[in-house]
Scaffold this motif. Structure first.
Motif, PDB file in Angstrom:
ATOM      1  N   ASP A 248       6.800   5.664   0.889  1.00 41.01           N
ATOM      2  CA  ASP A 248       6.382   4.264   0.878  1.00 41.01           C
ATOM      3  C   ASP A 248       4.880   4.133   1.122  1.00 41.01           C
ATOM      4  O   ASP A 248       4.204   3.300   0.497  1.00 41.01           O
ATOM      5  N   ARG A 249       4.360   4.948   2.011  1.00 45.27           N
ATOM      6  CA  ARG A 249       2.922   4.890   2.307  1.00 45.27           C
ATOM      7  C   ARG A 249       2.097   5.301   1.094  1.00 45.27           C
ATOM      8  O   ARG A 249       1.073   4.675   0.772  1.00 45.27           O
ATOM      9  N   GLU A 250       2.547   6.342   0.397  1.00 47.55           N
ATOM     10  CA  GLU A 250       1.809   6.781  -0.796  1.00 47.55           C
ATOM     11  C   GLU A 250       1.877   5.740  -1.907  1.00 47.55           C
ATOM     12  O   GLU A 250       0.903   5.535  -2.643  1.00 47.55           O
ATOM     13  N   LYS A 251       3.008   5.062  -2.039  1.00 47.82           N
ATOM     14  CA  LYS A 251       3.109   4.007  -3.047  1.00 47.82           C
ATOM     15  C   LYS A 251       2.159   2.859  -2.738  1.00 47.82           C
ATOM     16  O   LYS A 251       1.534   2.287  -3.639  1.00 47.82           O
ATOM     17  N   MET A 252       2.034   2.518  -1.477  1.00 47.46           N
ATOM     18  CA  MET A 252       1.146   1.423  -1.109  1.00 47.46           C
ATOM     19  C   MET A 252      -0.314   1.789  -1.320  1.00 47.46           C
ATOM     20  O   MET A 252      -1.140   0.937  -1.671  1.00 47.46           O
ATOM     21  N   GLU A 253      -0.653   3.062  -1.121  1.00 48.82           N
ATOM     22  CA  GLU A 253      -2.041   3.485  -1.321  1.00 48.82           C
ATOM     23  C   GLU A 253      -2.451   3.379  -2.790  1.00 48.82           C
ATOM     24  O   GLU A 253      -3.645   3.220  -3.098  1.00 48.82           O
ATOM     25  N   LYS A 254      -1.496   3.460  -3.702  1.00 51.46           N
ATOM     26  CA  LYS A 254      -1.808   3.381  -5.124  1.00 51.46           C
ATOM     27  C   LYS A 254      -1.937   1.938  -5.619  1.00 51.46           C
ATOM     28  O   LYS A 254      -2.360   1.711  -6.744  1.00 51.46           O
ATOM     29  N   ARG A 255      -1.570   0.985  -4.801  1.00 51.65           N
ATOM     30  CA  ARG A 255      -1.642  -0.406  -5.217  1.00 51.65           C
ATOM     31  C   ARG A 255      -3.067  -0.941  -5.073  1.00 51.65           C
ATOM     32  O   ARG A 255      -3.857  -0.436  -4.280  1.00 51.65           O
ATOM     33  N   THR A 256      -3.350  -1.976  -5.811  1.00 50.71           N
ATOM     34  CA  THR A 256      -4.671  -2.605  -5.745  1.00 50.71           C
ATOM     35  C   THR A 256      -4.785  -3.416  -4.457  1.00 50.71           C
ATOM     36  O   THR A 256      -3.763  -3.785  -3.841  1.00 50.71           O
ATOM     37  N   PRO A 257      -6.006  -3.724  -4.025  1.00 50.83           N
ATOM     38  CA  PRO A 257      -6.163  -4.545  -2.809  1.00 50.83           C
ATOM     39  C   PRO A 257      -5.457  -5.887  -2.899  1.00 50.83           C
ATOM     40  O   PRO A 257      -4.929  -6.384  -1.895  1.00 50.83           O
ATOM     41  N   GLN A 258      -5.429  -6.483  -4.078  1.00 45.83           N
ATOM     42  CA  GLN A 258      -4.747  -7.761  -4.224  1.00 45.83           C
ATOM     43  C   GLN A 258      -3.236  -7.606  -4.019  1.00 45.83           C
ATOM     44  O   GLN A 258      -2.582  -8.460  -3.407  1.00 45.83           O
ATOM     45  N   GLU A 259      -2.668  -6.522  -4.525  1.00 44.25           N
ATOM     46  CA  GLU A 259      -1.232  -6.281  -4.335  1.00 44.25           C
ATOM     47  C   GLU A 259      -0.907  -5.944  -2.889  1.00 44.25           C
ATOM     48  O   GLU A 259       0.149  -6.328  -2.378  1.00 44.25           O
ATOM     49  N   LYS A 260      -1.805  -5.229  -2.213  1.00 41.94           N
ATOM     50  CA  LYS A 260      -1.561  -4.863  -0.819  1.00 41.94           C
ATOM     51  C   LYS A 260      -1.480  -6.084   0.083  1.00 41.94           C
ATOM     52  O   LYS A 260      -0.794  -6.067   1.109  1.00 41.94           O
ATOM     53  N   GLU A 261      -2.184  -7.155  -0.288  1.00 46.57           N
ATOM     54  CA  GLU A 261      -2.163  -8.357   0.536  1.00 46.57           C
ATOM     55  C   GLU A 261      -0.785  -9.006   0.577  1.00 46.57           C
ATOM     56  O   GLU A 261      -0.502  -9.800   1.470  1.00 46.57           O
TER      57      GLU A 261
END
Length: 506
Positions: A248-261
């Motif tokens: 899950d952490r690796e998937k979140m690191e691949k997301r854009t800053p807008q998606e992470k929000e």
């Protein structure tokens, strides 16, 4: 004349500059620390009106207790959704029990013990309805194991920890509010154990860890509810939670800053959120005696005595403890009490609490889809068939009659007296129906022994009479290839020693 005007203009200009400087200095003095205070500003009527609409601080109620699970939350949870925490099967996790009362709040708890019950339950509402059935099935698959345990050596501050044999998913303990308390729990069931098996890689069902805290009532028992809180978890095989967290952490690191929000950050600990107390009628295992829902006698336990005591040869009859074959159909006029008795008689005891307010007509109005959704596919279909009185058709039906001209209970001769003379009526051959499910020679022999009243141990060989009177040894293949509703006369022949019997099917 012109010079005089110039002097007047210069004087006017200098005067304006002086007045402007003075005004600036006045502003600085007015805005000084001594001119206004924040309390004076807040005392203005406009601010008083706004404050009156806000709830007073004394009215905001904080929970008296807080429970913190020392396990990181998943980073792949969207904002405003409930947190999700991954746990490893059998690993000890700390839950900190914190006294969160304000000064003067609940003074009656000072210097008092409280009791907390920690349990692992289903998060899915559908599985909550069938909790008893699900956990009973888990117990039968893993006899002797528990869903939840307390790691007593690692726990701190808990007193009198107890785990009841009848409640495999719960444990309780006392703790002192004035002392540091941490309970370490172990969850032994994994999320995929309650997922229908298909092709592998199924998504496991989420659980909940819930803690209910009670204080002593008037009778000295811990029955007065104080607080309840729970959190959502998923349980993996050992080290599986660590791998899932990393994924899950690796998937979140691949997301854009807008998606992470759109996602919550991962926290090192999980705070249990307030919830309703768990119902008092929680899951209770019936391991001391065979559960009514599992009361059918296994095929491997059938003995000669159990076969001879059976009133019928139908496999449905053998599985029915009452020995009356198909159960009575539920009447639409049945009362709630009659409906409860019908559920118990038909081995649906795990659903008596769920249908505690259903009459006969209420149950009969439920559709097949309703029952499948409430009870799950297996028991839902079984309950629907029972309500509609749908019996299972046997794989093979065989009719047999014992060929014995004297003294046979299956062959009767009637004599009538007319004008003082005895006249013998035609023999009445009574056949019995044998319903076969296994289609084996052993099953057929057991059922023949039952209807003929012959001890199973005395039967040495069973033959079928073939062409030209030859005797063919009965085998599984022969039984498998018998025509449905075949009829046979059974004759008995003593063996060479005179102790056993040979049966011949004609």
């Amino acid at each position: 004349m012109a010079w005089v005007l110039k002097m007047d203009d210069a004087a006017i200009e200098s005067g304006l500059v002086h007045d402007f400087d003075a005004s600036l200095s006045g502003i600085g003095q007015e805005l000084g620390a001594g001119a206004y205070s924040m309390s004076d500003v807040l005392a203005l009527p406009i601010f008083k009106q706004e404050d009156s609409n806000l709830p007073p601080e004394s009215k905001t109620k904080n929970p008296p207790f807080q429970y913190v699970l020392c396990a990181a939350t998943s980073p792949a949870v969207k904002m405003h959704d409930e947190t999700l925490t991954y746990l490893n099967q059998g690993q000890s996790y700390e839950i900190r029990m914190l006294d969160n009362r304000k000064a003067g709040e609940l003074p009656e708890l000072n210097n008092q013990m409280v009791k907390s019950t920690v349990r692992v339950v289903f998060h899915d509402r559908r599985l909550q309805y069938t909790e008893h059935q699900q956990l009973e099935g888990w117990r039968w698959n893993r006899p002797g194991d528990r869903l939840l345990d307390i790691d007593i050596p690692m726990s701190v501050g808990i007193i009198e920890p107890k785990t009841h044999p009848s409640q495999l998913n719960a444990a309780e303990f006392l703790w002192d509010l004035n002392k540091r308390t941490s309970v370490f729990v172990q969850v032994h069931c994994i999320s995929t154990e309650f997922t229908p098996r298909k092709h592998g890689g199924e998504k496991g069902v989420p659980f909940r860890i819930q803690i209910d805290t009670f204080t002593q009532g008037d009778g000295g028992e811990y029955t007065e509810h104080l607080h309840s809180a729970s959190c959502q978890i998923k349980v993996f095989k050992p080290k599986g939670a660590d791998r899932k967290q990393k994924t899950d952490r690796e998937k979140m690191e691949k997301r854009t800053p807008q998606e992470k929000e759109k996602y919550q950050p991962s926290y090192d600990t999980t705070i249990l959120s307030e919830c309703s107390p768990w119902p008092d009628a929680a899951y209770t295992s019936t391991s001391q005696a065979a559960s009514p829902s599992f009361s059918s006698t296994p095929l491997s336990t059938y003995t000669t005595s159990s076969v001879l005591d059976s009133d019928s040869s139908s496999p449905n009859h053998q599985a029915d403890p009452g020995g009356h074959g198909n159960s009575e159909q539920l009447s639409p006029t049945a009362s709630i009490q009659d409906a409860q008795k019908w559920l118990l008689k038909n081995r649906f005891s795990s659903y008596t609490r769920l249908f505690s307010h259903f009459s006969g007509s209420d149950l009969l109005k439920l559709t097949r889809d309703d029952l499948v959704q409430i009870c799950g596919p297996a028991d839902g279909i079984r309950l629907f068939n029972a309500l509609k009185s749908r019996s299972v058709r046997p794989r093979l039906t065989v009719y047999v009659c014992q060929e014995s001209p004297q003294g046979s209970p299956l062959l009767e001769r009637h004599c009538t007296i007319e004008n003082g003379e005895h006249q013998s009526s035609a023999s009445l051959h009574v056949y019995h129906a044998l319903y076969l499910e296994e289609l084996t020679a052993a099953e057929l022999i057991r059922k023949i022994a039952s209807v003929c009243g012959v001890p199973l141990g005395r039967i040495h060989q069973v033959y079928r009479q073939g062409p030209t009177g030859i005797h063919i040894l009965l085998s599984d293949q022969m039984v498998y290839n018998l025509s449905d509703e075949s009829c046979f006369l059974i004759s008995t022949v003593k063996d060479e020693l005179g102790e056993g019997l040979h049966l011949i099917l004609k």
